[in-house]
Design a protein around this motif. Structure first.
Motif, PDB file in Angstrom:
ATOM      1  N   GLY A  63      -2.456  -7.756  15.536  1.00 52.33           N
ATOM      2  CA  GLY A  63      -3.895  -7.277  14.876  1.00 52.33           C
ATOM      3  C   GLY A  63      -4.090  -5.868  15.111  1.00 52.33           C
ATOM      4  N   GLY A  64      -5.019  -5.274  14.140  1.00 58.52           N
ATOM      5  CA  GLY A  64      -5.414  -4.021  14.372  1.00 58.52           C
ATOM      6  C   GLY A  64      -4.409  -2.756  13.888  1.00 58.52           C
ATOM      7  N   VAL A  65      -3.297  -3.364  13.330  1.00 54.22           N
ATOM      8  CA  VAL A  65      -2.414  -2.316  12.956  1.00 54.22           C
ATOM      9  C   VAL A  65      -2.633  -1.715  11.638  1.00 54.22           C
ATOM     10  N   GLY A  66      -3.537  -2.263  10.878  1.00 53.75           N
ATOM     11  CA  GLY A  66      -3.788  -1.552   9.608  1.00 53.75           C
ATOM     12  C   GLY A  66      -3.553  -2.196   8.476  1.00 53.75           C
ATOM     13  N   LYS A  67      -3.364  -3.623   8.408  1.00 52.36           N
ATOM     14  CA  LYS A  67      -2.993  -4.519   7.321  1.00 52.36           C
ATOM     15  C   LYS A  67      -4.221  -4.375   6.225  1.00 52.36           C
ATOM     16  N   THR A  68      -5.323  -4.887   6.737  1.00 51.79           N
ATOM     17  CA  THR A  68      -6.489  -4.818   5.867  1.00 51.79           C
ATOM     18  C   THR A  68      -6.667  -3.340   5.416  1.00 51.79           C
ATOM     19  N   THR A  69      -6.747  -2.370   6.050  1.00 50.38           N
ATOM     20  CA  THR A  69      -7.022  -1.046   5.580  1.00 50.38           C
ATOM     21  C   THR A  69      -6.202  -0.512   4.544  1.00 50.38           C
ATOM     22  N   SER A  70      -4.926  -0.828   4.829  1.00 41.87           N
ATOM     23  CA  SER A  70      -3.825  -0.370   3.794  1.00 41.87           C
ATOM     24  C   SER A  70      -3.939  -1.363   2.599  1.00 41.87           C
ATOM     25  N   VAL A 275      -0.385   7.582   6.813  1.00 43.90           N
ATOM     26  CA  VAL A 275      -1.755   7.650   6.692  1.00 43.90           C
ATOM     27  C   VAL A 275      -2.225   8.264   8.178  1.00 43.90           C
ATOM     28  N   PRO A 276      -2.957   9.273   8.014  1.00 37.26           N
ATOM     29  CA  PRO A 276      -3.601   9.803   9.273  1.00 37.26           C
ATOM     30  C   PRO A 276      -4.538   8.902   9.916  1.00 37.26           C
ATOM     31  N   ARG A 277      -4.986   8.910  11.219  1.00 34.67           N
ATOM     32  CA  ARG A 277      -6.088   8.589  11.921  1.00 34.67           C
ATOM     33  C   ARG A 277      -7.231   9.193  11.165  1.00 34.67           C
ATOM     34  N   SER A 278      -8.362   8.737  10.686  1.00 34.82           N
ATOM     35  CA  SER A 278      -9.232   9.180  10.107  1.00 34.82           C
ATOM     36  C   SER A 278     -10.725   8.668  10.181  1.00 34.82           C
ATOM     37  N   VAL A 279     -11.579   9.206  10.376  1.00 36.99           N
ATOM     38  CA  VAL A 279     -13.064   8.481  10.831  1.00 36.99           C
ATOM     39  C   VAL A 279     -13.248   8.034   9.308  1.00 36.99           C
TER      40      VAL A 279
HETATM   41  P1  ADP Z   1      -5.482  -5.408  10.958  1.00 35.22           P
HETATM   42  O1  ADP Z   1      -5.890  -5.864   9.346  1.00 35.22           O
HETATM   43  O2  ADP Z   1      -3.942  -5.267  10.895  1.00 35.22           O
HETATM   44  O3  ADP Z   1      -5.989  -6.044  11.888  1.00 35.22           O
HETATM   45  P2  ADP Z   1      -7.057  -3.143  10.331  1.00 35.22           P
HETATM   46  O4  ADP Z   1      -7.057  -2.527   8.900  1.00 35.22           O
HETATM   47  O5  ADP Z   1      -8.536  -4.125  10.176  1.00 35.22           O
HETATM   48  O6  ADP Z   1      -6.082  -3.770  10.809  1.00 35.22           O
HETATM   49  O7  ADP Z   1      -7.635  -1.887  11.171  1.00 35.22           O
HETATM   50  C1  ADP Z   1      -7.944  -2.199  12.219  1.00 35.22           C
HETATM   51  C2  ADP Z   1      -8.958  -1.144  12.853  1.00 35.22           C
HETATM   52  O8  ADP Z   1      -8.532   0.200  12.660  1.00 35.22           O
HETATM   53  C3  ADP Z   1     -10.189  -1.292  11.925  1.00 35.22           C
HETATM   54  O9  ADP Z   1     -11.306  -0.819  12.636  1.00 35.22           O
HETATM   55  C4  ADP Z   1      -9.978   0.015  11.014  1.00 35.22           C
HETATM   56  O10 ADP Z   1     -11.082   0.785  10.371  1.00 35.22           O
HETATM   57  C5  ADP Z   1      -9.099   0.971  11.721  1.00 35.22           C
HETATM   58  N1  ADP Z   1      -8.422   1.832  10.989  1.00 35.22           N
HETATM   59  C6  ADP Z   1      -7.502   1.289  10.347  1.00 35.22           C
HETATM   60  N2  ADP Z   1      -6.619   2.415   9.610  1.00 35.22           N
HETATM   61  C7  ADP Z   1      -7.250   3.590  10.153  1.00 35.22           C
HETATM   62  C8  ADP Z   1      -7.003   5.012  10.084  1.00 35.22           C
HETATM   63  N3  ADP Z   1      -5.920   5.365   9.118  1.00 35.22           N
HETATM   64  N4  ADP Z   1      -7.992   5.717  10.552  1.00 35.22           N
HETATM   65  C9  ADP Z   1      -8.852   5.215  11.372  1.00 35.22           C
HETATM   66  N5  ADP Z   1      -9.070   4.027  11.695  1.00 35.22           N
HETATM   67  C10 ADP Z   1      -8.242   3.288  11.076  1.00 35.22           C
END
Ligand code: ADP
Ligand code: MG
Length: 318
Positions: A63-70, A275-279
């Protein structure tokens, strides 16, 4: 080669120069993306559409690796580049639905209806309000029960595959015509249960986001074993096409080391763009948006746009 946000700011490479023409300074790109996002303006050459719908499974049981965000940002980026895209939210948390600004309260037509009840996918998808050409199948909390309900259902691991194949806009140009989806993205839950299995059976391509941190590669072995099992028994066409390094902090040696290690393991499957960490990326969902419309000129948005372009240009694995 790892391409970071910093490299993007340094300006184009030769091939990018060809793609973007001569207004390819970072500022010009940001301005171009803002125009695309706000007004749907197409500047520069459009991307070629794939010959047939590419079904991409976004999975990693961590969890939390950026699946949904990506998923949501690459999908929105591709749509902004003129592609027709469908996102299927397969996580009961419904985070992709939230980020894409679609209702996912209990009772709205959703992935659950398609996967468990056999409802046609076209009847449960809705347009993303902020991005033209992007459709969404929302996930409601009902989907949490599907993991168990599916156990006793016929062909329990191929329900989603059937729903996707049955969509009238999924297929090749010859079968479906110009209205077809170019991409279907499936955002998986953080587990290797029946829902993720359904996704792996439904897709030909897999995109694995990897967070640039110390434990990044832990658990990947198990994921790849699952993929191998699915290839052997259920879906021989499945291919890990894309590895994406997310939340990359270019200031740390650790992130660099992780990215290098990922590249040693996976070679060409790894996208050049990290993809950089970004607020801005992390706050966009609280406005019901992807960063692609929330702040289209931000580095996070531009990196996701580059990643989308890379995925499209690389094409489907054969
Ligand atoms: P997953 O779907 O794998 O569980 P998420 O996409 O939900 O992961 O990302 C987990 C957390 O990290 C979320 O709070 C999301 O907003 C944050 N996050 C994801 N990508 C980035 C990024 N590039 N920069 C900052 N925060 C990020
Ligand atoms: Mg998620």
């Amino acid at each position: 080669m790892v391409r970071t946000a910093g490299d993007l700011a340094d300006g184009p490479t030769e091939t990018e120069d060809q793609q973007y023409g001569d207004h390819s300074t970072p500022l010009a790109r940001a301005a171009e993306h803002i125009l695309r996002a706000r007004h749907g303006v197409q500047l520069g050459p459009t991307l070629h559409r794939p010959e047939a719908t590419r079904v991409v499974v976004v999975a990693n049981q961590k969890g939390g690796v950026g699946k949904t965000t990506s998923t949501v940002n690459v999908a929105a980026g591709l749509a902004q580049l003129g592609q027709r895209v469908l996102v299927i939210d397969l996580d009961p948390q419904g985070n992709a639905s939230t980020a894409l600004g679609v209702d996912h309260r209990r009772g709205v037509p959703s992935t659950y209806d398609a996967v468990v009840e056999g409802a046609p996918l076209a009847e449960v998808s809705v347009p993303c309000p902020d991005v033209d050409g992007l459709m969404v199948v929302p996930a409601t909390i009902d989907l949490a029960g599907a993991e168990i309900e599916l156990v006793s259902v016929v062909a329990r691991e191929s329900r989603l595959a059937k729903a996707i194949k049955g969509h009238p806009l999924v297929g090749s140009a010859a079968e479906v015509g110009d209205e077809r989806f170019d991409y279907v993205f499936i955002d998986c839950p953080p587990s290797l249960g029946l829902l993720t299995l359904n996704a792996l059976v439904a897709g030909e391509e897999m995109m694995i986001p990897i967070q640039a941190e110390y434990y990044a590669l832990e658990g990947l072995g198990q994921l790849l074993e699952t993929v191998e099992m699915v290839r052997q028994h259920l879906n021989p066409r499945l291919n890990v096409s894309t590895i994406m390094v997310t939340m990359y902090d270019a200031r740390t040696r650790l992130a660099f080391g992780v990215a290098e290690e990922v590249r040693e393991h996976f070679g060409d499957q790894v996208l050049k763009t990290t993809v950089p960490r970004s607020v801005r990326v992390s706050e966009a969902p609280s406005y019901g948006q992807t960063v692609m419309t929330y702040d289209p000129g931000s580095t996070g948005a531009l990196c996701y746009l580059e990643a989308a372009r890379e995925i499209a240009t690389k094409g489907a694995p054969s």
